[in-house]
Scaffold this active site. Structure first.
Site, short mmCIF file in Angstrom:
data_model
loop_
_atom_site.label_atom_id
_atom_site.label_comp_id
_atom_site.label_asym_id
_atom_site.label_seq_id
_atom_site.Cartn_x
_atom_site.Cartn_y
_atom_site.Cartn_z
N ASP A 288 0.73 -11.34 -14.47
CA ASP A 288 -0.12 -11.66 -15.40
C ASP A 288 -0.75 -12.90 -14.95
OD1 ASP A 288 -1.81 -11.82 -17.91
OD2 ASP A 288 -0.40 -13.32 -18.79
N SER A 289 -1.97 -13.44 -15.75
CA SER A 289 -2.59 -14.72 -15.35
C SER A 289 -1.59 -16.14 -15.90
CB SER A 289 -3.81 -14.89 -16.21
OG SER A 289 -3.40 -14.78 -17.41
N CYS B 109 -1.96 -7.65 -17.12
CA CYS B 109 -3.07 -8.61 -17.83
C CYS B 109 -4.45 -7.87 -17.90
CB CYS B 109 -3.37 -9.49 -16.66
SG CYS B 109 -4.58 -10.81 -16.94
N GLU C 66 -1.27 -20.02 -27.87
CA GLU C 66 -0.68 -20.81 -26.97
C GLU C 66 -0.26 -22.15 -27.70
OE1 GLU C 66 -2.27 -21.26 -23.18
OE2 GLU C 66 -1.64 -19.24 -22.66
N CYS D 77 -5.68 -7.70 -24.93
CA CYS D 77 -5.20 -8.88 -24.18
C CYS D 77 -3.78 -9.02 -24.46
CB CYS D 77 -6.04 -10.08 -24.83
SG CYS D 77 -5.33 -11.73 -24.26
N HIS E 23 -1.85 -11.47 -24.72
CA HIS E 23 -1.41 -12.36 -25.80
C HIS E 23 -1.28 -11.85 -27.16
CE1 HIS E 23 -1.90 -15.37 -22.57
NE2 HIS E 23 -1.73 -16.52 -23.36
N1 DGL Z 1 -3.53 -12.22 -20.22
C1 DGL Z 1 -4.82 -12.32 -20.11
C2 DGL Z 1 -5.47 -11.11 -20.55
O1 DGL Z 1 -4.69 -9.93 -20.88
C3 DGL Z 1 -5.39 -13.29 -21.16
C4 DGL Z 1 -5.24 -14.76 -20.63
C5 DGL Z 1 -6.22 -15.15 -19.69
O2 DGL Z 1 -7.48 -15.52 -20.21
O3 DGL Z 1 -5.85 -15.55 -18.49
O4 DGL Z 1 -6.44 -10.71 -20.35
#
Ligand code: DGL
Length: 266
Positions: A10-11, A73, A153, A185, A187
């Site tokens: 993931d990012s 992600c 976050e 997403c 998160h």
């Molecule tokens: N984890 C990223 C997603 O699912 C969101 C966070 C980011 O923008 O890096 O798109």
């Protein structure tokens, strides 16, 4: 091969919501997780940059002998998954977080579905394109909700601030009449109940983590890759380490976790 880990990236640490669902559904599997905290957030990056990051991370996970690689992600699944398939499909099994959700939606025959996600995910139109291909009768509306990632976050969850932000986004006229909302997403599962409440618990709120974990189990079974050795080793890497990432990682994974720095960019 069966004993090898499932590679997940993931990012940042948001993909740990998917890793958590995988540990629930496949407790006998080892995982190797990579969070690209040096390049966070992906949601604001160009597709080209995300492709470049995703390629290198995939190489890293292959160097660590991952038996499958999960792009946990949405922004990377939307921008880089087709490229990764072209370049790596001969070396590993690749899974994203969008296709399993689209397949699940197709089984539910909804008339109207909403998707929320980062600017990158929404502007790519990937959910629309894939859903239209599979179930052309379903109408789909998508909405970028970029404030939700920093909000989560910073720990604004189930309070007045988060409620006001979520309500402001989700009262968008375009979402009127949706029967399901995809949390596009990694998160967003953290605020699933709060989102559900805004819709008076009347619509299905689809958090991809469980659907993705079930798809992964099916793929491991089909390929005879289930780990039956009883040996489980989990590793969690980030490209940039701070105690803050360690703290929020625990929230996303819902458990103790030790992050190690893997400097794959120098
Ligand atoms: N984890 C990223 C997603 O699912 C969101 C966070 C980011 O923008 O890096 O798109």
């Amino acid at each position: 091969m069966k004993e090898k880990p499932i590679g997940i990236f993931d990012s940042g640490v948001g993909g740990l919501t998917v890793a958590h669902a995988i540990k629930q559904i496949l407790p006998g599997e080892s995982i190797i997780y990579f969070g690209d905290t040096a390049h966070l957030p992906y949601g604001d990056k160009s597709a080209e940059s995300i492709k470049q990051y995703s390629r290198r991370i995939t190489e890293f996970l292959l160097e660590h002998k991952s038996k499958v690689i999960l792009v946990a992600c949405n922004s990377a699944s939307a921008s880089a998954f087709e490229t990764l398939k072209k370049e790596f499909a001969s070396r590993t099994i690749l899974i994203d977080v969008i296709d399993p959700v689209v397949k699940y939606l197709n089984t539910r025959h909804f008339n109207k579905v909403g998707v929320i996600g980062t600017k990158r995910t929404i502007s790519s139109g990937t959910y629309e394109i894939k859903l239209k291909e599979l179930s052309p009768e379903t109408s789909i509306v998508s909405l970028a909700t970029p404030l939700l990632v920093p909000m989560i976050e910073e720990g604004f969850i189930f309070d007045d601030i988060s409620n006001a932000i979520i309500r402001a986004y989700l009262s968008d006229q375009s979402l009127t009449g949706i029967e399901a909302l995809v949390l596009g997403c990694t998160h967003y599962p953290i605020i699933k109940n709060q989102i559900s409440k805004i819709f008076n618990f009347n619509i299905e709120i689809l958090d991809s983590s469980k659907v993705v974990a079930i798809t992964l189990r099916e793929i491991l079974e089909e390929n005879n890759l289930i780990n039956t050795s009883g040996k489980v080793i989990d590793q969690f890497y980030v490209s940039d380490y701070t105690p803050y990432f360690e703290k929020i990682a625990k929230m996303f994974f819902e458990g103790e976790i030790n992050l190690e720095k893997a400097d794959i960019w120098s």
